[in-house]
Design an enzyme around this catalytic site. Structure first.
Site, PDB file in Angstrom:
ATOM      1  N   LYS A  34     -23.149  16.360  84.271  1.00  0.00           N
ATOM      2  CA  LYS A  34     -24.559  15.988  84.118  1.00  0.00           C
ATOM      3  C   LYS A  34     -24.943  15.955  82.635  1.00  0.00           C
ATOM      4  CE  LYS A  34     -28.413  18.205  84.000  1.00  0.00           C
ATOM      5  NZ  LYS A  34     -29.185  17.392  83.047  1.00  0.00           N
ATOM      6  N   GLY A  48     -25.485  24.614  76.004  1.00  0.00           N
ATOM      7  CA  GLY A  48     -26.935  24.483  75.948  1.00  0.00           C
ATOM      8  C   GLY A  48     -27.563  25.778  75.495  1.00  0.00           C
ATOM      9  N   SER A  49     -28.779  26.025  75.964  1.00  0.00           N
ATOM     10  CA  SER A  49     -29.523  27.183  75.467  1.00  0.00           C
ATOM     11  C   SER A  49     -29.014  28.483  76.078  1.00  0.00           C
ATOM     12  CB  SER A  49     -31.004  27.008  75.788  1.00  0.00           C
ATOM     13  OG  SER A  49     -31.186  26.988  77.182  1.00  0.00           O
ATOM     14  N   THR A  50     -29.223  29.567  75.366  1.00  0.00           N
ATOM     15  CA  THR A  50     -28.814  30.883  75.864  1.00  0.00           C
ATOM     16  C   THR A  50     -29.580  31.227  77.144  1.00  0.00           C
ATOM     17  OG1 THR A  50     -28.123  31.595  73.674  1.00  0.00           O
ATOM     18  CG2 THR A  50     -28.692  33.343  75.224  1.00  0.00           C
ATOM     19  N   GLY A  77     -27.899  29.477  79.920  1.00  0.00           N
ATOM     20  CA  GLY A  77     -26.579  30.111  80.055  1.00  0.00           C
ATOM     21  C   GLY A  77     -26.682  31.406  80.860  1.00  0.00           C
ATOM     22  N   GLU A 133     -21.122  27.744  76.240  1.00  0.00           N
ATOM     23  CA  GLU A 133     -21.301  27.558  74.788  1.00  0.00           C
ATOM     24  C   GLU A 133     -22.794  27.564  74.532  1.00  0.00           C
ATOM     25  OE1 GLU A 133     -19.023  27.505  72.660  1.00  0.00           O
ATOM     26  OE2 GLU A 133     -17.229  26.982  73.812  1.00  0.00           O
ATOM     27  N   CYS A 155     -25.588  23.873  67.332  1.00  0.00           N
ATOM     28  CA  CYS A 155     -25.535  25.281  67.748  1.00  0.00           C
ATOM     29  C   CYS A 155     -24.887  26.135  66.661  1.00  0.00           C
ATOM     30  CB  CYS A 155     -24.797  25.423  69.067  1.00  0.00           C
ATOM     31  SG  CYS A 155     -23.225  24.568  69.100  1.00  0.00           S
ATOM     32  N   GLU A 185     -33.124  30.836  67.230  1.00  0.00           N
ATOM     33  CA  GLU A 185     -32.591  29.509  66.949  1.00  0.00           C
ATOM     34  C   GLU A 185     -33.757  28.521  66.867  1.00  0.00           C
ATOM     35  OE1 GLU A 185     -30.146  27.773  70.123  1.00  0.00           O
ATOM     36  OE2 GLU A 185     -28.684  27.296  68.574  1.00  0.00           O
TER      37      GLU A 185
HETATM   38  P1  NAI Z   1     -31.232  23.482  77.984  1.00  0.00           P
HETATM   39  O1  NAI Z   1     -30.291  24.622  77.899  1.00  0.00           O
HETATM   40  O2  NAI Z   1     -32.418  23.592  78.889  1.00  0.00           O
HETATM   41  O3  NAI Z   1     -30.457  22.167  78.438  1.00  0.00           O
HETATM   42  C1  NAI Z   1     -29.062  21.977  78.377  1.00  0.00           C
HETATM   43  C2  NAI Z   1     -28.571  21.338  79.670  1.00  0.00           C
HETATM   44  O4  NAI Z   1     -28.731  22.254  80.753  1.00  0.00           O
HETATM   45  C3  NAI Z   1     -29.330  20.073  80.074  1.00  0.00           C
HETATM   46  O5  NAI Z   1     -28.418  19.160  80.634  1.00  0.00           O
HETATM   47  C4  NAI Z   1     -30.278  20.595  81.145  1.00  0.00           C
HETATM   48  O6  NAI Z   1     -30.691  19.608  82.068  1.00  0.00           O
HETATM   49  C5  NAI Z   1     -29.433  21.648  81.831  1.00  0.00           C
HETATM   50  N1  NAI Z   1     -30.158  22.688  82.553  1.00  0.00           N
HETATM   51  C6  NAI Z   1     -31.433  23.132  82.350  1.00  0.00           C
HETATM   52  N2  NAI Z   1     -31.722  24.120  83.208  1.00  0.00           N
HETATM   53  C7  NAI Z   1     -30.621  24.320  83.984  1.00  0.00           C
HETATM   54  C8  NAI Z   1     -30.299  25.224  85.056  1.00  0.00           C
HETATM   55  N3  NAI Z   1     -31.167  26.121  85.480  1.00  0.00           N
HETATM   56  N4  NAI Z   1     -29.069  25.160  85.593  1.00  0.00           N
HETATM   57  C9  NAI Z   1     -28.153  24.262  85.141  1.00  0.00           C
HETATM   58  N5  NAI Z   1     -28.410  23.395  84.162  1.00  0.00           N
HETATM   59  C10 NAI Z   1     -29.628  23.407  83.575  1.00  0.00           C
HETATM   60  O7  NAI Z   1     -31.720  23.135  76.522  1.00  0.00           O
HETATM   61  P2  NAI Z   1     -33.064  22.387  76.072  1.00  0.00           P
HETATM   62  O8  NAI Z   1     -34.228  22.823  76.899  1.00  0.00           O
HETATM   63  O9  NAI Z   1     -32.772  20.949  76.044  1.00  0.00           O
HETATM   64  O10 NAI Z   1     -33.253  22.965  74.603  1.00  0.00           O
HETATM   65  C11 NAI Z   1     -33.899  24.196  74.395  1.00  0.00           C
HETATM   66  C12 NAI Z   1     -33.289  24.974  73.284  1.00  0.00           C
HETATM   67  O11 NAI Z   1     -31.952  25.279  73.594  1.00  0.00           O
HETATM   68  C13 NAI Z   1     -33.195  24.256  71.958  1.00  0.00           C
HETATM   69  O12 NAI Z   1     -34.373  24.374  71.232  1.00  0.00           O
HETATM   70  C14 NAI Z   1     -32.041  24.967  71.307  1.00  0.00           C
HETATM   71  O13 NAI Z   1     -32.493  26.129  70.666  1.00  0.00           O
HETATM   72  C15 NAI Z   1     -31.148  25.329  72.452  1.00  0.00           C
HETATM   73  N6  NAI Z   1     -30.037  24.376  72.624  1.00  0.00           N
HETATM   74  C16 NAI Z   1     -28.798  24.755  72.235  1.00  0.00           C
HETATM   75  C17 NAI Z   1     -27.747  23.878  72.334  1.00  0.00           C
HETATM   76  C18 NAI Z   1     -26.383  24.249  71.897  1.00  0.00           C
HETATM   77  O14 NAI Z   1     -25.598  23.372  71.568  1.00  0.00           O
HETATM   78  N7  NAI Z   1     -26.029  25.505  71.899  1.00  0.00           N
HETATM   79  C19 NAI Z   1     -27.920  22.519  72.830  1.00  0.00           C
HETATM   80  C20 NAI Z   1     -29.254  22.227  73.289  1.00  0.00           C
HETATM   81  C21 NAI Z   1     -30.255  23.138  73.157  1.00  0.00           C
END
Ligand code: NAI
Ligand code: MG
Length: 482
Positions: A181, A233-235, A238, A255, A289, A386
């Site tokens: 996804k 994605g976000s902690t 995670g 990650e 990240c 972050e």
């Molecule tokens: P997010 O962690 O919500 O999204 C990442 C992915 O997870 C997206 O595909 C999203 O649809 C999916 N997702 C969301 N909720 C989920 C759940 N309950 N179960 C499974 N999958 C789910 O990140 P978001 O809201 O786009 O960004 C928020 C903050 O996260 C950013 O401001 C940043 O600080 C951090 N972030 C860190 C990243 C990294 O590479 N470590 C990448 C993106 C965001």
């Protein structure tokens, strides 16, 4: 006399974007029910409409992946799997410009980066893993290591196609099939990748792509047919995933976020270091990240480093991501811009001093000027959280031990940088830093052969290199993963 750069726009005519997309399941595109728009964050132009996948779409995708695993993919030799990966890698290279332009349109990152960094690394990941596919039995990963079956993969928006490559290439090389996804704001290159799978004649169902939001991601995580989860994605999310799989036998690599320390010792070559600081925090709009988002600089050189950094920052060109001269593109979404603005306002309120060069930012789209905060203390939220934007927090230190203590004083442990001319100091510091990736006299360098991952709240397990393969194999040695 100063020279102005004339615009050098990359043509977007190479991409053709459909008005609406469905999911990619069992080798074909299938219509979605509900849709949501995906926009160009530099202009707010609606590019297309993306299907919002529900539990039934995820179920169909997992069924297709299971069938593909049992009927075809698990029956192929590693050598045969490798041929498909090589084919995908070559097609990605052939279509590199198309992918670069599409990624820039949908994500807002500069064409210079998609063209020179994202897409070449994507192809490199497929080539690298293609080479592993027929060597797994001899790689110290245990006797005849076996795939898990269906891997559920959820990726973020900051490196859309690159994160897909980090996930899909090792999964296929190790013999797993995939349900992936993409992030809600950046699905287009994943959907173009689906066309590449068709073009490479990858057997139906080996790669399935279901688009959607967090609920779609949660449906993948909770599906009983998925045996391995790979998430970036976000902690916060995670942690949700870790809770969701706690009572199951699902394996996971996570990650997550970071607050990377970029440590500058007083013997560092200052001009090169300033370039490294800029690359550490302003590359990809700071949506990284492992960004070097905390500059920890020795007090005796702090003034000089900050002065030179300001001169350099004033030369960063912020603007149209399709312009080949652009260094800093658009912030990926309105939500992310709000978050960056909020955390920066907290920095002001906490008493740190904000500085940005003069920038003409467009009224359309989402923009944030490159910014530094000086006089930051360890307790400040901008030193702990972050920001995920082009914002650098500057702290100072007097002794090497103080630098290490400050660098390690966050809940994260993903990346760090060390700037010094002295090899012994670099080795000493890297032994004491709690970070999964440490760069010395450089920053933000990536290679498919190098494992990547974090300590503490930065996640579980490693991706890339031999360590990354182990996370997709049953008798493989898991490296910190669940
Ligand atoms: P997010 O962690 O919500 O999204 C990442 C992915 O997870 C997206 O595909 C999203 O649809 C999916 N997702 C969301 N909720 C989920 C759940 N309950 N179960 C499974 N999958 C789910 O990140 P978001 O809201 O786009 O960004 C928020 C903050 O996260 C950013 O401001 C940043 O600080 C951090 N972030 C860190 C990243 C990294 O590479 N470590 C990448 C993106 C965001
Ligand atoms: Mg978009």
């Amino acid at each position: 006399m100063t020279f102005e750069y004339a615009p050098a726009l990359e043509s977007r005519s190479i991409v053709s974007i459909k008005a609406k997309y469905g999911h990619f399941i069992n080798g074909s595109f299938v219509a979605g029910k509900k849709h949501f728009p995906t926009i160009n964050p530099a202009t707010e132009e609606i590019l297309s409409h993306i299907a919002l996948g529900g539990a039934s779409d995820v179920d169909k995708a997992v069924m297709a992946a299971q069938k593909a695993y049992t009927k075809t993919w698990s029956k192929l030799s590693g050598k045969e799997r490798g041929k498909y990966l090589y084919r995908i890698a070559r097609i990605l290279q052939e279509r590199a410009r198309e992918f670069a332009v599409l990624e820039t349109l949908d994500n807002g990152k500069p064409i210079r980066e998609t063209r020179d960094i994202d897409i070449p690394l994507v192809a490199a990941h497929f080539f690298y893993h293609a080479g592993w596919a027929d060597k797994l039995d001899y790689a110290g990963l245990g006797h005849s290591p076996k795939a898990y079956g269906v891997a559920g993969q959820i990726i973020p928006w900051n490196f859309p196609l690159l994160m897909l490559a980090w996930k899909v290439a090792p999964a296929l090389a190790t013999g797993n099939t995939v349900v992936l996804k993409p992030a809600e704001t950046t699905s287009l290159t994943a959907l173009l990748f689906a066309e590449v799978c068709q073009q490479a004649e990858l057997p139906d169902g080996v790669v399935n792509i279901v688009t959607g939001d967090g609920s779609t991601g949660a449906a993948i995580v909770n599906h009983p047919g998925v045996h391995k989860i790979a998430f970036t994605g976000s902690t916060d999310v995670g942690k949700k995933i870790a809770r969701a799989i706690a009572s199951t036998d699902k394996k996971a690599t996570l990650e997550l976020g970071g607050k990377g320390a970029n440590i500058v010792f007083d013997d560092a070559p200052i001009d090169e270091t300033v370039e490294g600081i800029v690359n550490g925090i302003f590359f990809n709009q700071g949506h990284v990240c492992c960004a070097g988002s905390r500059l920890i600089v020795q007090e005796s050189v702090a003034e000089e480093v900050i002065e030179k950094l300001k001169v350099r920052m004033a030369k960063i060109r912020v603007g149209d991501p399709l312009d080949k001269n652009t260094d800093l593109g658009a912030i990926n979404s309105k939500e992310q811009l709000v978050k960056i603005k909020e955390l920066s306002a907290i920095g002001d309120a906490e008493g740190a001093e904000r500085w940005s060069p003069q920038c003409n930012l467009s009224n359309k789209g989402f923009w944030f000027a490159p910014t530094i905060f000086t006089g930051v203390t360890q307790a400040n939220r901008i030193a702990q959280e972050e920001i995920f934007g082009p914002v650098l927090s500057v702290l100072t230190f007097r002794t090497p031990q103080e630098a290490i203590d400050k660098a390690n004083n966050t809940p994260f442990g993903l990346s760090a940088g060390i700037w010094s001319e002295k090899g012994s100091r670099i080795f000493w510091a890297s032994q004491h830093l709690k970070a999964g990736v440490i760069w010395a006299n450089t920053f933000n360098k990536f290679d498919p052969a190098s494992p990547f991952g974090g300590y503490k709240e930065s996640g579980w397990g490693r991706e890339g290199g031999k360590h990354g393969l182990a996370a997709y194999l049953k008798t493989g040695k898991e490296t910190g993963a669940k």
